[in-house]
Design a protein around this motif. Structure first.
Motif: not given
Lengths: 991, 95, 419
Positions: A250-252, A424-425, A579-580, C336-337
């Motif tokens: 999930l991104y902006d 969500l994290s 979490f990534r 990825h981060w």
């Protein structure tokens, strides 16, 4: 080894189909509806992998993404796929799977010797050794060679990926992730409220946990309820159902990244292997369920130890009993349904519950089905070689000796459930620890993202369905739609509280695996904590816990439970790691989609591309453009060709495609004022019908770009920029006009693509053009140097200016892009008749070097006007962009490197761009300067070059320095000369 | 993905736009003193939180926009045209 | 500090690993120190270590708001190289590489510095000339460099795209055989352990919320754990420098931008070198010892402190990846981060005093902070100890923008997102 088998009936498999597949070369069969794992288990294959570090035998432990052990390589050759998770891989006919990370074979793996050294190979052992002998890095390079080969898991193909990937850009009101009871009900309510819904399900079947549920939901048998829901979904026009689709990030802006996998049965009809969905949703509901956690006892990694829910899934969904004698160990209520189903299926079930008391209905359930129930007990250890054979059990409080040893072939474990809230994290929403549920519950997001069902810590399917409805109704209301309001049920739902996971015993911590995939044991966690790596992120990094491909889905909470036991703090106080994305591994090919090879950053072609190719051009990729490099005749090399092209141009005439130059129409009453502000030199005083060379600076006083601007009328200019800077200059000028000088009445239009441009240079340039362009007097007086004129070619108007980059009598002629090819053909034919030719980029560069014009290598973003010898161009009568900051002291120093010409002292010698200018004997350091551009000069008969040297001509003219080029094993003595090698008086261009 | 609501084109992915930095910078006159130019070109407030910044809808209408965005949450509070005189071109400024 | 060695591993294994001591203690802050370093990343810890080790100043605290290494020290793609071309940069990174070479021994902690070789690709004849200039400068500073042609490239890195369909044809490359990778967390932990052994206090979970001032001079910091006084205060908080600067009343030539990093699932060795793409856009890739392909690309191109990136860069990086190395298509991205970078106006860092007495600055590392860690720590320690920059740090002054002495390797000017 195992005694697994397919049950005679039941399950969601198509028994009429028969798929042939293989594992390590063994021919096997399965059915449509099977996963690779279920098919392997049905064939009695449980042991499928070796662990990362110790090469311990590992079996299938999960039935979905929680699987930590069963990684295999699929396929061969260019299509081979390492690290595939057997439990999530859909079976298809012809699938071939191989064990990986073992040598020489799965059964006999030499790497297993590592187990003997497990005391040495504890957490972070490699930080403490492999440093010597010697102080340098050589020793590590030596060890690393072997460590790298021991690490890695599967082997990736070396061949280009032959498959195709697609990207889908889409929008929706509501994206629902997961299709268990919560997701299905959310989708139903949202669709009924009129929302545009996307329902994404990772699995190849809808239903989530319901697929293996033999109980009831909303007073209906689960299977029946599911079937009617799925039927309704298929009829709803405003729900897009995506199966085999993992929402990975999930991104902006509530934008989600999803990857859809092709139905393997349709491999021949669907062209793509995977599709990357970029979903711009107004709201998102996460209904991703929960994942069961294993228990911590010695040998908890042995093949045959499985999650209780996975055993239930294999039994109910796939009609596979992975064993005959099941020991089911639990800390909570959830495993009882599985125990019942196993017993009903005729398996022997011993249920070990670590709690001392359970509710009456559970007691009844056990009694009614003949389950051997043992309360207050837990598993201490398993025994067996490549498969579990017995378990030792003892009091759950860890006190007292092992009570009994039970023979079994499956140990099903349930240490509670972790809501799947990774997505969500990723948004930075911190979960909160609920001690009584022993689970992290999702925090509240500031964005319109909600968790429902088990993902929000609801354990009963009725509650899940209700929360799905309630949240979807709220989402609909937030989007201005009406939906029936319902209460959101509270998390939890078990009758007897869960018992926190504890170490079964302090003994043999090295055999208690917390992170199965990375072989991180309880001993490792203890050691890391003891050594001061106690923050969860430090512990994770030091032990590599949770950093394997399963991202610690089953290990995070048990590890925190261990830490909390050691530190005597609650899990909540210790906190968790972030979490990534991606939630599950995603093919890099899918992320790239079609944007690969020639489709990446599409190549730009001049309108003359095809005709210059017809003229025999060898093309060169420069930046985004394809440009003619040289036009070989009779198999000439590039060097032979460009020298000939130069000679023909200087002796007769040459034509060159300059369409790639940036072209901007600058129009309006304040156009002159505008140009005066952006160029260092003046344009206001220049009369219509004339052109001028201009240089523009960045705000920091460094040269940005150069080109010519033609005054077409009082209020209109035609500006050209360099090819490379065209887009940058356009955006920069727009920026200035809109944000800084809105009072200026000027309009800018990029007309780069609208005009084809041809440069015509050489003594016969006038004749050549006069023969082709009508309604124009080419006489010197009528069309003087730097004048702008209109002409007509074949009835088509064109625009010309008499400007020269080569130092020859030269013109640039521009014509509407679609007429460019005809003009090119005409000019080229006439050029041939006049003894001329077409010339390419290489000759273009060489001609300008002979003339001392600066180009790309000189305009490197660090040079000032003075560095380029253009200081006198700067107007003192007006201010312009960059005028103030170019006055900074270090930019005005006399000893800055300034542009000079270079000729070899020994005429026959050559030198190259990139050489360093230094005094003879000055072997090290930055030297005095550098060489930027070099060419052989047919006019002069030797090599010449441009470069920068500290102090410039004032200090060095006539002196000799070294052009040192150690990296190409060359060093040449060069003399510093003025950077105008040819016709410094300009008689040619004024001819 | 930042979703920027261009007043002219509507809401679009930020990959259609080009970032132009702090919109609170006031650029001095071309002949202003050196210090003023150093301040404008080199110093940045660089806030953690609300930020007024310039974006150009470079793959769209090419207009320059002023976007109020939080640099910590990426939440966008408003989008307006940089050149106020162009405002009549659009139906209504988004906010 | 008990030494780490193969022998100590064996001895401890015999006793069940029960006696391994803490790698560094967990002290409460003292009321005052000679020097406070704000920021427990690689640079801050290295600074403390060299202060104690090289300059004899041991009454030092490193204050970290979270856990050590929680910022960019643990978020980078671990590349170590010194292929810089401009005066100042070449010498600084060369010194850093020299420190890297013996760092594991110096710290008695295996930081896994692996000089396996780094190759910057050239995609046109002009790019090869540019590579030659860089390589010549490197050679003239004693830094190993080799210019590779297309055939060399095919021999060394066979899995790149050499097909005619390749979007960016590979003409050759510039190789620095002594460049490579290191284990980023180990650098943090190694410096922490070695600094602590010399008496440095490493204080985690201690956020600086303000500065203590006396007569215009900064004499310490306010923290979540109370006031702590200091003779000198150095800040090494890249990504958040502007925030600390603001507390001290400084407006700095820095913007905070996101840089994303990517790692694939572990696979058996596929790539033996570190590869940098030199064409349109940024891309770099190497393979970790664990087997993950580690790669990255451009900034997200807007100011941010969010530590999480967005999809356009994910797509761009994936697209460049498969175009450069077509077998990557089936390799799967694991994580990825993003990290928050201090992007300066010329793409180079700042090690300098500030206009405020008692406050010293180590900042602006842009993309390049990890490889600079040892030299950065050493030079910052020198500055803090001697009150004047070492000659390696002198070019990286705060006033270089006022003087016009920018160090702009990319040649893009005062546009931080482009460096």
């Amino acid at each position: 080894m195992s005694t697994g088998f397919r049950l005679p009936q039941g399950g969601l498999i198509d028994r009429n189909s028969q798929y042939r597949f293989s594992f390590d070369g063994r021919a096997l069969t399965g059915h449509a509806g099977d996963s690779l794992a279920s098919a392997l288990l049905a064939n009695g294959i449980q042991f499928v992998a070796r662990s990362f570090k110790y090469h311990r035998p590992r079996g299938i432990m999960g039935a979905g993404l929680e699987e930590a052990n069963a990684l295999v390589t699929l396929g061969d050759g260019a299509r081979s796929l390492p690290n595939a998770v057997a439990s999530t891989e859909e079976l298809h006919d012809g699938l071939s799977a191989h064990a990986q990370h073992c040598w020489p074979s799965l059964n006999t793996d030499f790497g297993a010797v590592n187990q003997l050294f497990s005391s040495l190979l504890g957490a972070g052992f490699y930080y403490k050794t492999f440093m010597g002998p010697g102080r340098g890095p050589k020793s590590w390079l030596f060890y690393e060679h072997f460590i790298r080969r021991a690490a890695g898991l599967g082997k990736a193909s070396r061949e280009p990926d032959p498959d195709q990937y697609e990207t889908v850009n889409t929008f929706c009101d509501l994206l629902i992730i997961g299709s268990g009871p919560a997701g299905l009900e959310a989708a139903r309510i949202a669709a009924e409220a009129g929302l545009d819904v996307i329902l994404a399900e990772r699995d190849f079947e809808l239903g989530g946990a319901l697929l293996a549920d033999t109980g009831t939901i909303e007073r209906q048998p689960a299977a029946q309820w599911l079937a009617s829901q799925v039927d309704r979904l298929s009829k709803s026009v405003n729900i897009r159902v995506l199966k085999r689709t993992t929402a990975f990030g999930l991104y902006d802006g509530t934008v989600a990244g999803l990857v859809e996998r092709r139905d393997p049965a349709q491999a021949t009809t669907i062209p793509w292997r995977e599709r990357f969905w970029i979903v711009r949703a107004k709201r998102i509901i996460i209904a991703a369920g929960a994942m069961e956690r294993p228990l911590l006892f010695a040998g908890n990694d042995r093949p045959g130890v499985m999650l209780a829910s996975a055993v239930g899934s294999y039994l109910n969904r796939w009609a596979v009993a992975p064993g005959r004698r099941v020991v089911l160990a639990t800390t909570n209520d959830s495993a009882y349904a599985t125990a019942r189903d196993l017993a009903i299926a005729g398996l022997s079930v011993t249920l070990i519950d670590s709690r001392d008391r359970i509710s009456e209905p559970l007691h009844r359930l056990a009694n009614n089905t003949g389950i051997d129930l043992r309360l207050g007990q837990s598993v201490r250890a398993t025994l067996g070689s490549r498969h579990v054979r017995t378990v030792d059990i003892g009091p759950a409080n860890g006190q007292g000796a092992v009570g009994s040893r039970l023979a079994c072939d499956i140990v099903a474990v349930s240490g509670g459930w972790s809501p799947t809230q990774h997505l969500l994290s990723q948004r930075g929403v911190k979960p909160s620890w609920n001690e009584s549920l022993q689970a992290f519950l999702p925090g509240r997001a500031n964005e319109p993202i909600d968790c429902v069902g088990s993902a929000a810590g609801l354990w009963r399917s009725d509650d899940c369905a209700r929360s799905g409805r309630a949240i979807a109704a709220a989402a609909a209301a937030a989007l201005g739609r009406k939906a029936p309001v319902e209460d959101i049920p509270a998390p939890g739902g078990w009758e007897t509280p869960i018992r926190p996971v504890r170490l079964a015993s302090d003994l043999n911590l090295k055999k208690i695996f917390v992170d199965l995939q990375h072989d991180v044991t309880a001993a490792d966690i203890l050691l890391a904590n003891q050594e001061g790596y106690e923050a969860p992120e430090l512990l994770k990094r030091y032990t590599t816990l949770g950093m394997a491909a399963d991202q610690g889905r089953t290990s995070a909470v048990p590890a925190l439970a261990l830490l909390s036991e050691m530190a005597n703090r609650s899990v909540g106080e210790i906190g968790t790691t972030t979490f990534r994305p991606p939630f599950a591994p995603v093919s890099i090919g899918a992320l790239a989609g079609m944007e690969r090879d020639k489709h990446l950053l599409p190549i730009r072609r001049s309108p003359l591309h095809d005709v210059v190719a017809d003229s025999g051009a060898h093309m060169l990729e420069t930046g985004l453009w394809m440009r003619p490099w040289y036009y070989p005749q009779n198999a000439e090399t590039v060097d032979e060709a460009y020298l000939r092209e130069m000679r023909q141009t200087r002796d007769a005439v040459g034509i060159c495609d300059v369409s790639t130059l940036g072209k901007i129409a600058v129009q309006g009453p304040d156009a002159a004022e505008f140009l005066d502000r952006v160029y260092v030199n003046g344009f206001k005083a220049m009369k219509a019908g004339m052109a001028r060379y201009g240089v523009m600076l960045r705000e920091d006083g460094i040269v940005m770009d150069d080109g010519t601007s033609w005054r077409l009328s009082e209020t209109e200019y035609f500006m050209t920029t360099t090819t490379g800077n065209a887009a940058k200059v356009m955006a920069w000028l727009e920026d200035l006009l809109e944000t800084r000088w809105p009072e200026l009445r000027v309009s800018l239009t990029s007309v780069t693509d609208q005009w084809a441009g041809i440069s015509v240079a050489g003594p016969h340039a006038r004749n050549l053009l006069a023969a082709n362009i009508g309604e124009l007097d080419f006489a010197n007086e009528a069309f003087p140097f730097m004048a702008v004129r209109n002409g007509v070619f074949n009835g088509v108007p064109c625009r010309l200016a008499r400007i020269s980059f080569s130092g020859e009598l030269a013109y640039e002629v521009y014509i509407g892009a679609s007429h460019g090819p005809a003009l090119w053909r005409a000019l080229r034919n006439t050029a041939k008749e006049l003894g001329g030719c077409a010339y390419g980029l290489e000759a273009l560069g060489a001609l300008r070097i002979e003339k001392g014009h600066v180009g790309g290598p000189e305009l490197d973003g660090r040079t000032t006007l003075e560095d380029l010898g253009l200081g006198r161009m700067a107007s003192t009568k007006k201010s312009f962009i960059g005028d103030v900051l170019r006055q900074r002291p270090d930019l005005r120093r006399d000893d800055r490197a300034r542009l000079v010409g270079l000729v070899p002292v020994t005429k026959g010698e050559m030198f190259k761009g990139g050489a360093i200018l230094a005094e003879q004997g000055q072997e090290d350091g930055h030297g005095l300067g550098w060489v930027t551009s070099v060419t052989e000069s047919p006019s002069l008969g030797h090599w010449i070059g441009l470069g920068f040297i500290q102090g410039g001509l004032d200090k060095w003219q006539g002196k000799t320095v070294l052009a040192a080029d150690p990296i190409r094993g060359r060093s040449t003595l060069v003399k510093i000369v003025a950077p105008h090698f040819l016709d410094p008086e300009g008689t040619r261009l004024h001819a | 993905m930042l979703r920027i609501k261009c007043p002219f084109c509507g809401e679009r992915d930020h990959s259609e736009f080009s970032y132009g930095g702090d919109a609170n910078i006031t650029y001095p006159d071309l002949a202003a003193p050196m210090e003023a130019w150093i301040e404008a070109v080199y110093r940045r407030a660089n806030p953690k939180g609300p930020h007024r910044e310039r974006w150009q809808h470079i793959d769209g209408c090419r207009l320059w926009l002023i976007v109020e965005r939080d640099t910590l949450t990426h939440e966008i509070a408003s989008v307006t045209l940089a050149k106020a005189a162009l405002a009549p071109l659009v139906d209504g400024q988004s906010s | 500090m008990p030494r780490y060695s193969a022998l100590s591993l064996i001895n401890h294994a015999i006793t069940g690993n029960r006696d391994w001591p803490r790698a560094w203690p967990n002290p409460d802050p003292k009321p005052s120190y000679d020097v406070i370093v704000v920021g427990g990343g690689g640079h801050g810890l290295a600074t403390a270590y060299y202060l104690a080790r090289e300059f004899g100043i041991r009454n030092v605290a490193v204050l970290e708001k979270g856990y050590i290494g929680s910022g960019n020290a643990g978020r980078n793609t671990t590349i170590v190289r010194s292929n810089y071309m401009l005066p100042g940069a070449t010498e600084f990174y060369d010194f850093s590489l020299q420190l890297w070479n013996s760092l594991s021994h110096e710290l008695n902690y295996n930081v896994m510095f692996s000089p396996r070789g780094q190759i910057l690709l050239a995609h046109s004849p002009d790019a090869l000339d540019g590579a030659a200039r860089r390589g010549n400068i490197m050679r003239r500073h004693g830094i190993a460099a080799r210019l590779l042609n297309r055939q060399d490239m095919q021999d060394l890195v066979p899995h790149l795209d050499y097909r005619p369909t390749a979007r960016f044809p590979i003409w050759g490359g510039l190789m620095q055989p002594t460049a490579g990778t290191a284990r980023h967390d180990a650098v943090v932990w190694g410096y922490a352990r070695a600094a602590a052994a010399l008496g440095v206090d490493i204080i985690q979970n201690c956020e600086v919320t303000g500065f203590l001032r006396e007569g215009g001079r900064i004499v310490g910091v306010e923290t979540g754990r109370g006031q702590i006084r200091a003779g000198k205060t150095g800040i090494a908080v890249a990504g958040h420098t502007s925030r600390l600067g603001e507390m001290a009343g400084l407006s700095l030539p820095i913007e905070s931008h996101l840089l994303q990093a990517f790692v694939s699932e572990p696979i058996k060795p596929l790539l033996d070198y570190v590869i940098g793409f030199g064409g349109h856009g940024h891309f770099y890739i190497s393979q970790s010892d664990k087997g993950g392909m580690v790669f990255g690309g451009d900034l997200d191109m807007y100011n941010s402190y969010a530590q999480r990136g967005n999809l356009p860069v994910v797509r761009d990086v994936a697209a460049l990846g498969v175009s450069l190395m077509p077998c990557l298509g089936r390799v799967r991205l694991l994580r990825h981060w993003a990290g928050v970078m201090d992007m300066t106006m010329d793409g180079s860092h700042i090690i300098d005093r500030t206009p405020v007495d008692g406050l010293y600055l180590n900042a602006g590392w842009c993309y390049g902070g990890f490889k600079a860690t040892p030299a950065s720590g050493w030079c910052f320690a020198h500055l803090l100890a001697r009150d004047e920059p070492d000659k390696l740090a002198a070019p990286f002054s705060l006033d270089r923008f006022r003087r016009g002495a920018m160090i702009d390797e990319a040649g893009v000017g005062p546009i931080p997102k482009l460096h």
